[in-house]
Design a protein around this motif. Structure first.
Motif, PDB file in Angstrom:
ATOM      1  N   ALA A   5       1.722  -4.164  -1.450  1.00  0.00           N
ATOM      2  CA  ALA A   5       1.884  -2.648  -0.649  1.00  0.00           C
ATOM      3  C   ALA A   5       0.487  -2.264  -0.330  1.00  0.00           C
ATOM      4  CB  ALA A   5       2.585  -1.711  -1.330  1.00  0.00           C
ATOM      5  N   VAL A   6       0.439  -1.924   0.885  1.00  0.00           N
ATOM      6  CA  VAL A   6      -0.969  -1.656   1.742  1.00  0.00           C
ATOM      7  C   VAL A   6      -1.099  -0.097   2.076  1.00  0.00           C
ATOM      8  CG1 VAL A   6      -2.633  -1.998   3.420  1.00  0.00           C
ATOM      9  CG2 VAL A   6      -1.371  -3.989   2.556  1.00  0.00           C
ATOM     10  N   THR A   7      -2.208   0.678   1.796  1.00  0.00           N
ATOM     11  CA  THR A   7      -2.407   1.892   2.286  1.00  0.00           C
ATOM     12  C   THR A   7      -3.675   1.855   2.978  1.00  0.00           C
ATOM     13  OG1 THR A   7      -3.628   2.787   0.202  1.00  0.00           O
ATOM     14  CG2 THR A   7      -1.352   2.935   0.321  1.00  0.00           C
ATOM     15  N   VAL A   8      -3.787   2.692   3.970  1.00  0.00           N
ATOM     16  CA  VAL A   8      -4.850   2.937   4.758  1.00  0.00           C
ATOM     17  C   VAL A   8      -5.273   4.521   4.770  1.00  0.00           C
ATOM     18  CG1 VAL A   8      -5.888   2.533   7.087  1.00  0.00           C
ATOM     19  CG2 VAL A   8      -4.342   1.079   6.548  1.00  0.00           C
ATOM     20  N   ASN A   9      -6.399   4.610   4.284  1.00  0.00           N
ATOM     21  CA  ASN A   9      -6.908   5.986   3.965  1.00  0.00           C
ATOM     22  C   ASN A   9      -5.819   7.028   3.330  1.00  0.00           C
ATOM     23  OD1 ASN A   9      -9.020   5.399   5.542  1.00  0.00           O
ATOM     24  ND2 ASN A   9      -8.799   6.646   7.263  1.00  0.00           N
ATOM     25  N   GLY A  10      -5.270   6.142   2.308  1.00  0.00           N
ATOM     26  CA  GLY A  10      -4.013   6.879   1.581  1.00  0.00           C
ATOM     27  C   GLY A  10      -2.593   7.079   2.191  1.00  0.00           C
ATOM     28  N   VAL A  11      -2.555   6.499   3.364  1.00  0.00           N
ATOM     29  CA  VAL A  11      -1.394   6.454   4.074  1.00  0.00           C
ATOM     30  C   VAL A  11      -0.613   5.130   4.155  1.00  0.00           C
ATOM     31  CG1 VAL A  11      -0.103   6.951   6.112  1.00  0.00           C
ATOM     32  CG2 VAL A  11      -1.805   8.352   5.524  1.00  0.00           C
ATOM     33  N   ALA A  12       0.608   5.031   3.680  1.00  0.00           N
ATOM     34  CA  ALA A  12       1.370   3.609   3.565  1.00  0.00           C
ATOM     35  C   ALA A  12       1.356   3.186   5.065  1.00  0.00           C
ATOM     36  CB  ALA A  12       2.740   3.733   3.080  1.00  0.00           C
ATOM     37  N   LEU A  13       0.959   1.923   4.910  1.00  0.00           N
ATOM     38  CA  LEU A  13       0.775   0.991   6.240  1.00  0.00           C
ATOM     39  C   LEU A  13       2.222   0.493   6.410  1.00  0.00           C
ATOM     40  CD1 LEU A  13      -0.899  -0.365   8.639  1.00  0.00           C
ATOM     41  CD2 LEU A  13      -1.381  -2.221   7.005  1.00  0.00           C
ATOM     42  N   GLY A  14       3.024   0.718   7.590  1.00  0.00           N
ATOM     43  CA  GLY A  14       4.235   0.337   7.802  1.00  0.00           C
ATOM     44  C   GLY A  14       4.369  -1.019   8.179  1.00  0.00           C
ATOM     45  N   SER A  15       3.271  -1.855   8.948  1.00  0.00           N
ATOM     46  CA  SER A  15       3.434  -3.164   9.259  1.00  0.00           C
ATOM     47  C   SER A  15       1.857  -3.534   9.141  1.00  0.00           C
ATOM     48  CB  SER A  15       3.743  -3.136  10.844  1.00  0.00           C
ATOM     49  OG  SER A  15       3.064  -2.492  11.664  1.00  0.00           O
ATOM     50  N   ARG A  16       1.301  -5.024   9.203  1.00  0.00           N
ATOM     51  CA  ARG A  16       0.416  -5.557   9.361  1.00  0.00           C
ATOM     52  C   ARG A  16      -0.660  -5.210  10.412  1.00  0.00           C
ATOM     53  NH1 ARG A  16       0.636 -11.722   7.874  1.00  0.00           N
ATOM     54  NH2 ARG A  16      -1.533 -11.579   7.754  1.00  0.00           N
ATOM     55  N   ASP A  17      -0.080  -4.575  11.520  1.00  0.00           N
ATOM     56  CA  ASP A  17      -1.055  -4.117  12.593  1.00  0.00           C
ATOM     57  C   ASP A  17      -0.655  -2.601  12.858  1.00  0.00           C
ATOM     58  OD1 ASP A  17      -2.088  -6.695  13.077  1.00  0.00           O
ATOM     59  OD2 ASP A  17      -0.464  -7.374  14.174  1.00  0.00           O
ATOM     60  N   ALA A  18      -1.504  -1.858  13.211  1.00  0.00           N
ATOM     61  CA  ALA A  18      -1.267  -0.429  13.590  1.00  0.00           C
ATOM     62  C   ALA A  18      -2.410   0.077  14.191  1.00  0.00           C
ATOM     63  CB  ALA A  18      -1.078   0.279  12.045  1.00  0.00           C
ATOM     64  N   TYR A  19      -1.955   1.183  15.092  1.00  0.00           N
ATOM     65  CA  TYR A  19      -2.905   1.835  15.827  1.00  0.00           C
ATOM     66  C   TYR A  19      -3.626   3.061  14.846  1.00  0.00           C
ATOM     67  CZ  TYR A  19      -1.760  -0.273  20.286  1.00  0.00           C
ATOM     68  OH  TYR A  19      -1.582  -1.094  21.206  1.00  0.00           O
TER      69      TYR A  19
END
Length: 382
Positions: free
Chosen positions: A201-215
């Motif tokens: 599972a991946v988080t970005v700045n503490g927020v869960a990443l829904g897919s492998r690419d995100a804006y």
């Protein structure tokens, strides 16, 4: 007679001018002050041959001037705000909003922002992704706008900006268009891509990443692949980088978060080794010539084979996390030291109907994988 005064510097300005020639501030036209009302107090006294009247105080005149100065300041502020409504100011306001962690205010300056206000679809375009100062762009500098014509008509402005993200200086061009609601930024977002998470599972700045690419907004991105029973946690920091689309040549801004080769979680090596040994013992307990899912077997030239297996050497099993085949898989490839050995004895009937028995020793190698599951690590031998 009506007079024109500059209440910023006090300079005299001709009545046909709206700006002070001394300080460039807007001027306000005023008429002569109204006569001061008599002040309360004792009635005037008279003496023989002369009269004495108390002179009026100057306070009302001073108060009137103070009010007019305040009015002039408000007018000047309004003019300054109007003059600041420019492509450069929109770019600056956008970066200022991000520096303040105000995702809503930043999106208000983006053309077609309604598309990006769905927090479930765009979880990183929210205040949560800007919660900490270290995620936000800082020390922003806005350059001069360059005007161009749009193919669809209208004008656009390219504005070079720089800002600090993490420990790096990022250069980015922002595009401003004249939309119906005023100047707005066109496509000011960054596309974040994650690679090498291997099922974690991946988080970005503490927020869960829904897919492998995100804006994401311009800034810094702390990308974390959460550890599990098999693989330890991995971290990487990414910032925007300029890139060109190969076919169209269009300039885009990407942030690539590629994890290094992962480490095994604590205790995973011992868990895998124990599971492999258990699997080998299960294979050895089979009487089949080709036990399913086992690293050893015999080709018997006959029928009715019964085999007895005895493992005489257990291999040391390791994990090949550097295998490119497995890099984006949630599994890791198993490898060994080549020390696996098995003794076998078999009885069978050959094609002539004669009973035969044979025995021998064979080496075997471990091929298979290990994968993290909700219940722990699961191995598979092939």
């Amino acid at each position: 007679m009506e007079s024109v005064l500059c209440f910023h510097c006090g300079g005299d300005v001709p009545t046909d001018q709206q700006w002070c020639g001394y300080c460039a501030a807007p001027v306000v036209a005023v008429g002569p002050p109204a006569p001061a009302a008599p002040l309360p107090g004792p009635a005037p006294t008279r003496t023989s041959g002369s009269s004495s009247v108390r002179p009026p105080r100057a306070a009302p005149i001073i108060a009137t001037a103070a009010v007019l100065i305040l009015v002039a300041a408000v007018v000047a502020l309004g003019v300054a705000r109007f003059a600041g409504d420019s492509p450069e100011s929109v770019a600056g306001d956008y970066l200022d909003a991000l520096a303040d962690g105000d995702a809503g205010a930043a999106l208000d300056l983006v053309a077609g922002a309604g598309t990006f206000r769905d927090a479930q679809r765009y979880p990183l375009l929210t205040g949560a992704a800007l919660a900490e100062d270290r995620y936000r762009p800082r020390d922003a500098h806005v350059g001069d706008a360059t005007e161009s014509d749009l193919m669809t008509g209208g004008k656009a402005w390219q504005i070079p900006v720089t800002y600090r993200a993490a420990d790096r200086t990022v250069s980015q061009d922002l595009t401003v268009v004249d939309a119906t609601e005023g100047y707005r930024l066109q496509s000011p977002l960054v596309l974040l891509g994650v690679d090498g998470e291997r099922g974690r599972a991946v988080t970005v700045n503490g927020v869960a990443l829904g897919s492998r690419d995100a804006y994401v907004f311009p800034g810094a991105y702390e990308v974390v692949a959460t550890g599990n029973r098999l693989l330890a946690e991995s971290r990487v920091t990414a910032v925007p980088q300029r890139a060109q689309v190969p076919v169209t040549g269009q300039t885009v801004y990407l942030a690539g978060a590629r994890f290094d080769l992962p480490r095994l979680a604590a205790g995973a090596q011992e868990d895998i080794q124990g599971q492999v040994r258990t699997a080998l013992d299960r294979c050895a307990g089979s009487a089949l010539a080709q036990p399913a899912g086992c690293p050893f077997g015999l080709n018997i030239p006959g029928t009715g084979a019964t085999v007895r297996w005895t493992i005489t050497g257990y291999p040391a099993v390791s994990v090949r996390s550097d295998s490119t085949f497995w890099f984006n898989s949630s599994s890791v490839q198993l490898a060994d030291d080549g020390a696996g050995k098995v003794h076998w004895s078999v009885g069978y009937t050959d094609y002539r109907g004669t009973a035969k028995s044979e025995s021998g020793d064979s080496a075997f190698r471990i091929n298979g994988s290990a994968q993290a599951t909700p219940n722990g690590i699961q191995i598979s031998l092939v």
